[in-house]
Design a protein around this motif. Structure first.
Motif, short mmCIF file in Angstrom:
data_model
loop_
_atom_site.label_atom_id
_atom_site.label_comp_id
_atom_site.label_asym_id
_atom_site.label_seq_id
_atom_site.Cartn_x
_atom_site.Cartn_y
_atom_site.Cartn_z
N ASP A 1 0.83 -1.21 0.00
CA ASP A 1 0.00 0.00 0.00
C ASP A 1 0.86 1.26 0.00
O ASP A 1 1.82 1.37 0.78
N ALA A 2 0.51 2.20 -0.86
CA ALA A 2 1.28 3.44 -0.96
C ALA A 2 0.48 4.47 -1.75
O ALA A 2 -0.60 4.18 -2.27
N VAL B 1 0.82 5.33 8.62
CA VAL B 1 1.30 5.87 7.34
C VAL B 1 2.64 6.53 7.55
O VAL B 1 2.82 7.32 8.49
N LEU B 2 3.60 6.19 6.70
CA LEU B 2 4.94 6.75 6.77
C LEU B 2 5.22 7.59 5.53
O LEU B 2 4.94 7.16 4.40
N GLY C 1 -4.71 8.40 0.98
CA GLY C 1 -4.76 7.39 -0.06
C GLY C 1 -3.89 6.19 0.25
O GLY C 1 -4.23 5.05 -0.10
N ALA C 2 -2.76 6.42 0.93
CA ALA C 2 -1.87 5.31 1.30
C ALA C 2 -2.47 4.43 2.38
O ALA C 2 -2.04 3.29 2.57
N ALA C 3 -3.44 4.95 3.12
CA ALA C 3 -4.07 4.17 4.19
C ALA C 3 -5.13 3.22 3.68
O ALA C 3 -5.60 2.35 4.41
N ILE D 1 -6.02 6.94 10.24
CA ILE D 1 -4.57 7.03 10.46
C ILE D 1 -4.32 7.29 11.94
O ILE D 1 -4.61 8.36 12.46
N GLY D 2 -3.78 6.27 12.60
CA GLY D 2 -3.49 6.38 14.02
C GLY D 2 -2.07 6.82 14.31
O GLY D 2 -1.75 7.23 15.43
N MET D 3 -1.17 6.69 13.31
CA MET D 3 0.22 7.13 13.48
C MET D 3 0.76 7.56 12.12
O MET D 3 0.55 6.87 11.12
#
Length: 302
Positions: free
Chosen positions: A58-59, A298-299, A111-113, A272-274
């Motif tokens: 996922d990204a 998400v990073l 979107g990455a999530a 998104i929790g982090m």
């Protein structure tokens, strides 16, 4: 270029490495990755992937070069990747069928999530009509659970969210859960559909709470425990009940498009929790395994 690759050693499950630049095929776009989304399964069961392979599914990012065959989004388009192998790198070659265009007004990080969590929830909940039906979401504080609660509520279901502790119940009522519980015995309901991410003894309990004609969908086994059904539990009169496995890894462009459209309309939020830089991946993985994060991690690719 830099990427997060599979590491089977004690320092794993992933590490940074220099890897070759991707070479897109005729139907693939070259995407510059801006954000990656972590999933418990791909990190906890990393032994299922070869050591040294670029990891992740996922990204989100921006198209650097459109597919040569003219399919998919144009250069400069913001896109989300879902269920796309080898996604955790600075640049990725992606088939057009695995890209969703991120609308204006939707944060690219959101979107990455989506990816595995959002697409899984949507595909399972689309298997039957949910209007005025009773739906149980187990592990509701996780990534799949957060999306499933919202989508089931949008479809008109009466949603029960089951979590592991009172602390993990935060925010689920606001997302559409009619009932949030920490013990299945608290529900007092029979469910037409169960989306289970936990497995183990909870799975047997969810089966006993399934209504006639209902289906229990297995989408994860985060408990890591075996499931034992009591004698006679799988026998019953009336309309048949069923257990369905899930492992759909087919291209997800259509589902990503639908989910991103709901986000743009303000009807779906990313859990998104982090959010950190990807250099903090080791800390993020530890937090994920320790169940310290509600929703997705998400990073940012920096």
């Amino acid at each position: 270029m830099r990427a997060l690759v599979v590491d089977h050693g004690e320092a794993g499950p992933v590490r940074f490495s220099d890897v070759d630049e991707p070479v897109p095929s005729n139907d693939e776009a070259l995407v510059e990755i801006r954000h990656i989304g972590l999933n418990y399964g791909e990190l906890n069961y990393v032994d299922q992937w070869p050591a040294g392979a670029v990891h992740g599914h996922d990204a989100s990012g921006v198209v650097l070069r459109a597919a040569a065959d003219g399919s998919g989004p144009a250069e400069g388009t913001r896109v989300a990747l879902g269920i796309t192998p080898h996604a955790w790198a600075e640049r990725v070659a992606v088939g057009s069928a695995s890209l969703g265009v991120v609308p204006e007004g939707v944060d690219l990080a959101d979107g990455a999530a989506l990816g595995i969590a959002g697409v899984t929830a949507l595909r399972v909940l689309r298997t039957r009509s949910l209007l005025a039906r009773d739906v149980l979401i187990t592990g509701a504080s996780g990534g799949v659970g957060h999306f499933a609660v919202q989508l089931a509520a949008l479809a008109g279901a009466r949603v029960t969210a089951l979590v592991g502790s009172p602390e993990r119940a935060a925010g689920l009522s606001d997302l559409g859960a009619d009932q949030v519980v920490t013990d299945l015995a608290e529900t007092g309901r029979r469910f037409d559909l169960v989306l289970d991410t936990v497995g183990g003894p909870l799975l047997a309990g969810a089966w006993s709470s399934l209504a006639e004609g209902g289906t229990l969908h297995l989408v994860g086994y985060s408990s890591g425990q075996d499931t034992t059904f009591p004698s006679g539990a799988l026998f019953g009169f009336g309309e048949p009940r069923s257990i369905a496995t899930y492992g759909d890894m087919t291209p997800s462009s259509a589902e990503l498009t639908d989910l991103l459209g709901l986000m743009a309309a303000g009807r779906l939020v990313a859990p998104i929790g982090m959010r950190r830089g990807w250099r903090d991946v080791d800390d993020a993985v530890r937090a994920l395994f320790a169940r310290k994060v509600h929703g997705k991690i998400v990073l940012d690719v920096l």
